[in-house]
Write an enzyme that holds these catalytic residues in place. Structure first.
Site, short mmCIF file in Angstrom:
data_model
loop_
_atom_site.label_atom_id
_atom_site.label_comp_id
_atom_site.label_asym_id
_atom_site.label_seq_id
_atom_site.Cartn_x
_atom_site.Cartn_y
_atom_site.Cartn_z
N SER A 64 2.80 3.76 -7.44
CA SER A 64 2.50 2.39 -7.85
C SER A 64 3.26 1.44 -6.93
O SER A 64 4.37 1.77 -6.50
CB SER A 64 2.97 2.18 -9.30
OG SER A 64 3.16 0.82 -9.55
N ARG A 101 4.68 -1.11 -7.82
CA ARG A 101 5.89 -1.54 -8.53
C ARG A 101 7.05 -0.55 -8.35
O ARG A 101 8.21 -0.91 -8.54
CB ARG A 101 5.60 -1.74 -10.02
CG ARG A 101 4.75 -2.96 -10.29
CD ARG A 101 4.68 -3.29 -11.76
NE ARG A 101 4.01 -4.54 -11.98
CZ ARG A 101 2.69 -4.70 -12.05
NH1 ARG A 101 1.90 -3.65 -11.91
NH2 ARG A 101 2.15 -5.89 -12.27
N GLN A 113 -4.19 -12.79 -12.63
CA GLN A 113 -4.07 -11.59 -13.47
C GLN A 113 -2.64 -11.31 -13.89
O GLN A 113 -2.38 -10.34 -14.60
CB GLN A 113 -4.70 -10.39 -12.79
CG GLN A 113 -3.94 -9.84 -11.60
CD GLN A 113 -4.74 -8.76 -10.90
OE1 GLN A 113 -5.69 -9.01 -10.18
NE2 GLN A 113 -4.37 -7.50 -11.10
N LEU A 165 0.82 -1.22 0.00
CA LEU A 165 0.00 0.00 0.00
C LEU A 165 0.85 1.27 0.00
O LEU A 165 1.91 1.32 0.62
CB LEU A 165 -0.91 -0.01 1.23
CG LEU A 165 -1.87 -1.20 1.30
CD1 LEU A 165 -2.74 -1.09 2.56
CD2 LEU A 165 -2.75 -1.31 0.06
N GLY A 203 -1.41 6.40 -2.82
CA GLY A 203 -2.46 6.31 -3.84
C GLY A 203 -3.63 5.49 -3.30
O GLY A 203 -4.80 5.86 -3.48
N HIS A 204 -3.32 4.39 -2.61
CA HIS A 204 -4.40 3.59 -2.01
C HIS A 204 -5.15 4.42 -0.96
O HIS A 204 -6.37 4.36 -0.86
CB HIS A 204 -3.84 2.33 -1.34
CG HIS A 204 -3.24 1.35 -2.31
ND1 HIS A 204 -1.89 1.13 -2.40
CD2 HIS A 204 -3.81 0.55 -3.23
CE1 HIS A 204 -1.65 0.22 -3.33
NE2 HIS A 204 -2.80 -0.15 -3.86
O1 PAF Z 1 -5.62 -2.76 -9.17
C1 PAF Z 1 -5.36 -3.74 -8.43
O2 PAF Z 1 -4.69 -3.62 -7.42
C2 PAF Z 1 -5.89 -5.11 -8.82
O3 PAF Z 1 -5.91 -5.27 -10.21
C3 PAF Z 1 -7.25 -5.44 -8.19
C4 PAF Z 1 -8.33 -4.50 -8.70
C5 PAF Z 1 -7.16 -5.34 -6.68
C6 PAF Z 1 -7.65 -6.86 -8.57
O4 PAF Z 1 -6.72 -7.80 -8.12
#
Ligand code: PAF
Length: 282
Positions: free
Chosen positions: A187, A189, A61, A33, A36-37
């Protein structure tokens, strides 16, 4: 803050809140986190009685095993950050079986072509994975409102389409990109960049600002050419794609119409870190 470590605990919690008539705002995350979160939680707090977040690194994903393996996992730090921010009432940290009781596989979705543009071309199956986990989380958390960052603008568009197609009674909100004081889009990342690299990465935002200045003054093919030239002079950066697209259809355009909105999208590989950014064009 409640820490809900499996589906049963979550369901009991949600049932109690629904009985009390609480309006639930939800912001799902994959952890690591950052501020941004926190901006998602702030937006959720302003419009709901209760804010729930989730932390789950969703394997389906990731179309690159390396990216999944390297994705930062900082659970203790995340819980502390959630507690300190004061905007989150509960965090759901599901186990893999809570989301994928049988096979860890994505479902297949049709998002009317939104999934075939940009990230869809470079990350096959990515949006099926995102939609699978988000649909499941929505079913379990039953929020009234859900919040997603505009940094992943295509993801936001796809989740809006998911809610529309499945007729979910959930209002999906986009929250503006949160940037550091110099302009770098936050981000998870970025954790893998050194402080020197974070400065170099400002080229993304600087380029988007130039694109916004050039927009409607020079042609889109000319803008595309200039962006390619900028990144040709930055050898540490590999431009994966730059696109100006219609904000509604996400289709790339070479020509703009006055009554439509457009957004510039930029993806760059910086070493083994994939950086993405975008900007609405005025
Ligand atoms: O944006 C993200 O962090 C992810 O793609 C999400 C929406 C939590 C789904 O895993």
């Amino acid at each position: 803050m409640e820490i809900l470590k499996n589906k049963t605990t979550l369901q009991n919690y949600i049932e109690r809140q629904k009985e009390m008539g609480k309006k639930i705002g939800f912001a799902p995350t994959m952890g690591a986190l950052h501020d941004g979160h926190l901006s998602l939680y702030k937006a959720a707090k302003a419009e709901n009685d209760l804010v729930i977040s989730s932390i789950f690194v969703n394997p389906t994903q990731f179309n690159n095993v390396n990216d999944l393996a390297k994705y930062p996992r900082t659970l203790d730090f995340d819980i502390k950050k959630l507690e300190d921010c004061g905007d989150v009432d509960a965090v759901y940290i599901p186990q893999i079986n809570d989301i994928y009781p049988e096979h860890t596989e994505s479902k297949h979705f049709d998002f009317d072509g939104l999934e075939d543009e940009m990230e869809g071309k470079f990350r096959p199956g990515h949006f099926d994975g995102v939609a699978t986990v988000v649909e499941e989380l929505f079913k379990q958390v039953k929020p009234d409102n859900a919040y997603f960052g505009e940094k992943d603008f295509q993801q936001l568009a796809i989740i809006k389409k998911l809610a529309e197609k499945l007729k979910l009674p959930i209002h999906i909100h986009g929250v503006a990109i949160f940037r550091n004081s110099e302009g770098l889009a936050l981000s998870s990342r970025n954790e893998r960049l050194t402080s020197h690299q974070k400065k170099e990465a400002l080229i993304l935002h600087d380029t988007l600002i130039k694109v916004n200045e050039w927009f409607r003054i020079i042609t889109i093919p000319e803008i595309n050419k200039r962006v390619v030239e900028i990144f040709a002079k930055a050898p540490a950066m590999e431009l994966e794609y730059f696109t100006i697209a219609n904000e509604e259809t996400l289709k790339e355009t070479d020509f703009f119409y006055k009554d439509k909105s457009y957004r510039a999208f930029l993806v760059v590989n910086f070493g083994d870190v994939r950086l993405i950014d975008n900007m609405h064009l005025e």
